[in-house]
Design a protein around this motif. Structure first.
Motif, PDB file in Angstrom:
ATOM      1  N   VAL A 346       0.832  -1.203   0.000  1.00 15.89           N
ATOM      2  CA  VAL A 346       0.000   0.000   0.000  1.00 15.89           C
ATOM      3  C   VAL A 346       0.871   1.258   0.000  1.00 15.89           C
ATOM      4  O   VAL A 346       0.451   2.303  -0.512  1.00 15.89           O
ATOM      5  CB  VAL A 346      -0.950  -0.007   1.210  1.00 15.89           C
ATOM      6  CG1 VAL A 346      -1.853   1.227   1.212  1.00 15.89           C
ATOM      7  CG2 VAL A 346      -1.799  -1.269   1.221  1.00 15.89           C
ATOM      8  N   VAL A 347       2.077   1.170   0.536  1.00 13.74           N
ATOM      9  CA  VAL A 347       2.921   2.359   0.693  1.00 13.74           C
ATOM     10  C   VAL A 347       3.268   3.003  -0.655  1.00 13.74           C
ATOM     11  O   VAL A 347       2.997   4.201  -0.857  1.00 13.74           O
ATOM     12  CB  VAL A 347       4.178   2.021   1.517  1.00 13.74           C
ATOM     13  CG1 VAL A 347       5.147   3.207   1.528  1.00 13.74           C
ATOM     14  CG2 VAL A 347       3.784   1.661   2.957  1.00 13.74           C
ATOM     15  N   PRO A 348       3.879   2.286  -1.617  1.00 15.95           N
ATOM     16  CA  PRO A 348       4.154   2.949  -2.899  1.00 15.95           C
ATOM     17  C   PRO A 348       2.885   3.323  -3.659  1.00 15.95           C
ATOM     18  O   PRO A 348       2.867   4.338  -4.377  1.00 15.95           O
ATOM     19  CB  PRO A 348       4.978   1.911  -3.672  1.00 15.95           C
ATOM     20  CG  PRO A 348       4.688   0.601  -3.035  1.00 15.95           C
ATOM     21  CD  PRO A 348       4.433   0.911  -1.588  1.00 15.95           C
ATOM     22  N   MET A 349       1.814   2.521  -3.495  1.00 15.92           N
ATOM     23  CA  MET A 349       0.562   2.858  -4.166  1.00 15.92           C
ATOM     24  C   MET A 349      -0.014   4.165  -3.611  1.00 15.92           C
ATOM     25  O   MET A 349      -0.490   5.022  -4.370  1.00 15.92           O
ATOM     26  CB  MET A 349      -0.440   1.714  -4.005  1.00 15.92           C
ATOM     27  CG  MET A 349      -0.024   0.426  -4.700  1.00 15.92           C
ATOM     28  SD  MET A 349      -1.124  -0.978  -4.340  1.00 15.92           S
ATOM     29  CE  MET A 349      -2.587  -0.522  -5.283  1.00 15.92           C
ATOM     30  N   ALA A 350       0.037   4.323  -2.282  1.00 17.23           N
ATOM     31  CA  ALA A 350      -0.465   5.558  -1.664  1.00 17.23           C
ATOM     32  C   ALA A 350       0.434   6.745  -1.994  1.00 17.23           C
ATOM     33  O   ALA A 350      -0.047   7.885  -2.095  1.00 17.23           O
ATOM     34  CB  ALA A 350      -0.568   5.378  -0.153  1.00 17.23           C
ATOM     35  N   ALA A 351       1.734   6.486  -2.160  1.00 20.59           N
ATOM     36  CA  ALA A 351       2.647   7.581  -2.511  1.00 20.59           C
ATOM     37  C   ALA A 351       2.352   8.124  -3.905  1.00 20.59           C
ATOM     38  O   ALA A 351       2.553   9.308  -4.182  1.00 20.59           O
ATOM     39  CB  ALA A 351       4.094   7.094  -2.422  1.00 20.59           C
ATOM     40  N   VAL A 352       1.854   7.267  -4.788  1.00 21.80           N
ATOM     41  CA  VAL A 352       1.525   7.675  -6.158  1.00 21.80           C
ATOM     42  C   VAL A 352       0.126   8.274  -6.254  1.00 21.80           C
ATOM     43  O   VAL A 352      -0.142   9.145  -7.089  1.00 21.80           O
ATOM     44  CB  VAL A 352       1.643   6.450  -7.104  1.00 21.80           C
ATOM     45  CG1 VAL A 352       1.032   6.732  -8.457  1.00 21.80           C
ATOM     46  CG2 VAL A 352       3.096   6.035  -7.248  1.00 21.80           C
ATOM     47  N   TYR A 353      -0.780   7.844  -5.380  1.00 19.42           N
ATOM     48  CA  TYR A 353      -2.202   8.126  -5.578  1.00 19.42           C
ATOM     49  C   TYR A 353      -2.592   9.617  -5.547  1.00 19.42           C
ATOM     50  O   TYR A 353      -3.559   9.994  -6.224  1.00 19.42           O
ATOM     51  CB  TYR A 353      -3.051   7.352  -4.575  1.00 19.42           C
ATOM     52  CG  TYR A 353      -4.454   7.143  -5.073  1.00 19.42           C
ATOM     53  CD1 TYR A 353      -4.745   6.075  -5.912  1.00 19.42           C
ATOM     54  CD2 TYR A 353      -5.478   8.034  -4.753  1.00 19.42           C
ATOM     55  CE1 TYR A 353      -6.027   5.888  -6.412  1.00 19.42           C
ATOM     56  CE2 TYR A 353      -6.756   7.858  -5.253  1.00 19.42           C
ATOM     57  CZ  TYR A 353      -7.021   6.788  -6.080  1.00 19.42           C
ATOM     58  OH  TYR A 353      -8.289   6.618  -6.589  1.00 19.42           O
TER      59      TYR A 353
END
Length: 577
Positions: A346-353
């Motif tokens: 979730v961390v890289p996905m949330a960083a991109v979102y």
């Protein structure tokens, strides 16, 4: 009148080196009392302990109990150690998990073996050893299950030399290996000799603690009463609040006006999904560090992430976490925290979102599709099993350009997707991330509840407890002779997600036998629900014929179709014939 403060303490404390402790475990002079639980650490915790030892950081104290020659106490050897030839002199009351982890890592015993990369410790350009604060320890230590199926052999010396990786258990006999390594990368003899010297310095600096690091050992004398031992043991095993990086940064940022604890409490009130999925607030800081520093490594979060960056990115990042979790819950079958394969994904996905949220609707739909593809590819390649922080950093750099930019270069899990049908056929349910990915794929594909015939996504997770029942129970397989190929009953393909109340009705029967015994109405309902769980229950199916091997092949075919659909990738076929 004597004072209580003049009495001798009931214990004595002395330092003992790891080398001495490992030797004592091997000889059986120290052992584990029978009432202790078994070794439960996963390899990641062993890696973290090795990192602390190499760094010479405190790793806690140990508590032992001297054994009386007259009264024998039940004991057993450490897991992986040989059976003792005589009674142990001491029992370990606190420290069993740490000592077992170190013993197995340093002797090469146990289910996993541990390996270390040389190059993260060396500045190749300068030909010198790096200082500890410049070493990326997160990527330097690896764990491999040698009983698992791998496309390479980490014990092969040629592979080790080519990768600069050696077994931690070989730390005392590395000089010949260093010589080979130096000569494999340096053609010039003088340069090779210089590199060999640096490698030996590496051993003396960073590997010596594996032998010399000393734990403070509190040793209770044999005269200590059993009541006292029990009281001490219970006190030691009461859980306490861990002081983690989020707490440290809360204190660090407070004088600047960035009050992390208050900010987190507000975020949890605003976005209940953060609470539902038990999000660690440190993960939010890792995502912010990715956005501002391009790294999720603990060193960078603690030392390079500043309060101004946190204040700038906090609101957008916590909203992004909630949006990503909502997408995983609604569109990827992750109905609760229990079924999230990797929280770190979730961390890289949330960083991109935050950038995704700002796109126009048609582009946002494509970006979300690519995020889902990244998620599924990551799960089924098990890409976050090793070095999750490093993987998150590497993925973010490519994920951002691929999802919201013009880059066609996808993250590693997508571009190097290499799952085979044999991987799925042989995978056991103890591969937690893969098993959770399997369950969430079923839910995402429309799996229904066997009791109500409603889609699982429509049920209240609080009142519906999923249980991974075996479709063909082990005891039945062992007695029936319907498993000529000897497949394990623990395979993921042999699991069916049902409510616990239904499992009690099935008992130890194969699920197909249970279905066949139902009245026609219930039997038809079960057949329909089975189809939603990627199980064929036709007249000639493996389930109907109670043929375990045929059942596995049928379900594998259906599962492969679903995985290829969500990942957008083709699997490699190895199991045919």
């Amino acid at each position: 009148m004597s004072s209580m403060f003049k009495e001798d303490p009931v214990f004595k404390a002395t330092p003992e080196s790891i080398g001495s402790l490992v030797a004592s475990i091997h000889k059986g002079t120290i052992a584990i009392p029978d009432f202790q639980r078994s070794f439960v650490w996963d390899p990641k915790r062993t890696v973290e302990l090795l990192k602390s030892i190499i760094s010479r950081y405190p790793a806690g104290t140990l508590l032992t109990w001297e054994q009386s020659t007259s009264v024998k106490f039940g004991s057993r050897p450490f897991e992986g150690a040989p059976d003792p030839q005589k009674e142990p002199k001491r029992l370990v009351l606190d420290g069993q998990q740490r000592l077992t982890a170190l013993y197995q890592a340093l002797t090469g015993s146990g289910d996993y073996q541990f390996f270390m990369k040389v190059w993260p410790f060396i500045d190749r350009g300068q030909g010198a050893l790096l200082n500890l604060e410049d070493v990326d320890l997160d990527s330097a230590l690896l764990a491999y299950d040698l009983n698992g199926r791998m496309r390479f052999n980490p014990l092969d010396e040629e592979w080790q030399i080519s990768k600069g990786v050696f077994p931690v258990a070989a730390y005392e006999r590395l000089r010949p290996w260093f010589k080979k390594l130096a000569r494999s990368v340096e053609e010039d003899r003088d340069a090779a000799d210089q590199l060999e010297e640096v490698l030996n310095q590496f051993r003396d600096t960073y590997l010596q603690p594996l032998e010399s690091y000393a734990f403070p050992v509190v040793d209770l004398p044999a005269s200590t009463s059993l009541v006292a031992v029990c009281n001490i043991f219970e006190t030691l095993n009461k859980s306490g609040k861990v002081l983690g990086p989020f707490e440290l940064l809360t204190a660090k940022y407070y004088p600047t006006g960035v009050h992390l604890r208050d900010m987190w409490d507000t975020a949890c009130q605003q976005y209940p999904l953060l609470v539902d999925f038990a999000v660690d607030p440190y993960s939010v800081l890792q995502a912010i560090s990715l956005r501002s520093r391009g790294s999720a490594q603990r060193f960078d979060v603690l030392n390079r992430l500043d309060a101004s960056s946190v204040g700038e990115h906090w609101n957008a990042t916590v909203a992004a976490f909630a949006d990503v979790l909502d997408m995983l819950k609604r569109e990827c079958g992750v109905i609760s925290a229990q079924w999230l394969p990797y929280s770190m994904t979730v961390v890289p996905m949330a960083a991109v979102y935050p950038e995704v949220a700002q796109l126009r609707s048609q582009y946002r739909a494509l970006a979300r599709e690519r995020l889902r593809q990244y998620y599924w590819c990551t799960v089924f390649t098990e890409n976050f099993d090793q070095g999750a922080n490093s993987q998150a950093g590497a993925d973010y750099k490519l994920l951002r350009g691929w999802v919201v930019g013009d880059s066609q270069e996808a993250p590693e899990a997508v571009s190097e997707f290499n799952l085979t049908d044999y991987d799925l056929l042989s995978a056991r349910a103890n591969r937690k991330a893969l098993f959770r990915g399997f369950v969430t794929l079923l839910i995402q594909s429309g799996a229904k509840d066997f009791l109500t015939a409603q889609a699982i996504t429509n049920l209240d997770p609080a009142g519906f407890i999923l249980d991974g029942a075996r479709i063909f129970p082990k005891a039945w397989l062992d007695l029936s002779g319907n498993n000529p190929d000897g497949h394990s009953s623990e395979l993921i393909l042999n699991r069916l997600m049902i409510d616990k109340s239904l499992r009690r009705l099935i008992k130890d029967r194969p699920f197909g036998e249970f279905v066949a015994a139902q009245e026609e109405f219930d039997r038809q309902k079960y057949v329909d629900v089975l189809s939603s769980h990627l199980v064929d229950d036709g007249e000639e199916s493996g389930l109907e014929r109670l043929d375990y091997n045929l059942f596995l092949q049928e379900r594998l075919t259906l599962l492969v179709e679903q995985i290829e659909a969500v990942t957008g990738q083709s699997l490699i076929y190895e199991s045919e014939g």
